[in-house]
Design a protein around this motif. Structure first.
Motif, PDB file in Angstrom:
ATOM      1  N   ARG A 156       0.943  -1.157   0.005  1.00 46.12           N
ATOM      2  CA  ARG A 156      -0.098  -0.033   0.088  1.00 46.12           C
ATOM      3  C   ARG A 156       0.833   1.161  -0.022  1.00 46.12           C
ATOM      4  N   GLU A 157       1.907   1.260   1.051  1.00 48.47           N
ATOM      5  CA  GLU A 157       2.846   2.476   0.946  1.00 48.47           C
ATOM      6  C   GLU A 157       3.496   2.688  -0.483  1.00 48.47           C
ATOM      7  N   PHE A 158       3.902   1.491  -1.035  1.00 47.74           N
ATOM      8  CA  PHE A 158       4.732   1.889  -2.239  1.00 47.74           C
ATOM      9  C   PHE A 158       3.693   1.976  -3.357  1.00 47.74           C
ATOM     10  N   HIS A 159       2.519   2.019  -3.274  1.00 45.51           N
ATOM     11  CA  HIS A 159       1.618   2.298  -4.358  1.00 45.51           C
ATOM     12  C   HIS A 159       0.873   3.510  -4.301  1.00 45.51           C
ATOM     13  N   GLU A 160       1.464   4.492  -3.317  1.00 44.78           N
ATOM     14  CA  GLU A 160       0.788   5.829  -3.212  1.00 44.78           C
ATOM     15  C   GLU A 160       0.848   6.604  -4.511  1.00 44.78           C
TER      16      GLU A 160
END
Length: 183
Positions: A156-160
């Protein structure tokens, strides 16, 4: 008819292989890529044994090379199903190398492979659940759930969608990086 639940021991796989000079890297140690290939093979064997189906590698988590493996050592890999989802299985693998002249055994690696069971058409299929009988089995199952949740958060964090570098400056500032932005 496939079993609804299986004991962990029913799917465990152990392989041993003598490390040869042809498996070594330029530094004279056993090449990490060769070990990864063996890890993938035993993960496939363990997952297929549990599911009684063809399995594919979905992801590899936590491959830390703890100790180098020497030419002439006997490498033993022990794999077991640590967790099952609907069609996926987390296979925990422990790698040990034994100096066969001295008998000294060292822990070289622990890895976690997520494997998915497939039918002949390539569709994911349901796999049997696990019967947990020991504290270690319960701990491994629970830790697999925690790793899965951490992976979701990481993803989730890397697909911001906010790619502003200003948002990340505080993370970078105490590391070995020099920022020289062009305007």
């Amino acid at each position: 008819m496939q079993e609804e639940f299986k004991n962990v021991a029913e799917s465990q796989v152990v392989i041993s292989e003598l490390m040869l000079p042809s498996h070594s890297n330029f530094g004279g140690k056993i090449h990490g890529g060769y070990i990864l290939s063996l890890l993938d093979q035993i993960a496939f064997a363990c997952a297929s044994k549990h599911s009684r189906a063809y399995c594919v590698t979905a992801s590899v988590d936590t491959v830390d090379f703890l100790s180098p493996i020497e030419i002439g050592e006997l490498v033993t890999m022990k794999a077991s199903v640590n967790y099952v989802g609907r069609s996926s299985m987390v296979i925990g693998i422990r790698v040990e190398a034994e100096n066969i002249q001295t008998g000294v055994v060292k822990h070289c690696n622990s890895s976690y492979f997520t494997m998915v069971a497939k039918d002949k058409e390539g569709n994911s299929i349901s796999v049997p659940g696990l019967i947990l009988k020991t504290d270690d089995q319960i701990r491994r199952f629970a830790k697999s759930i925690k790793r899965k949740d951490m992976k979701k958060n990481r993803s989730r964090e890397f697909h911001e969608t906010d790619f502003s570098s200003q948002k990340y400056l505080h993370i970078v500032e105490n590391h070995k990086a020099k920022i020289e932005m062009e305007h």
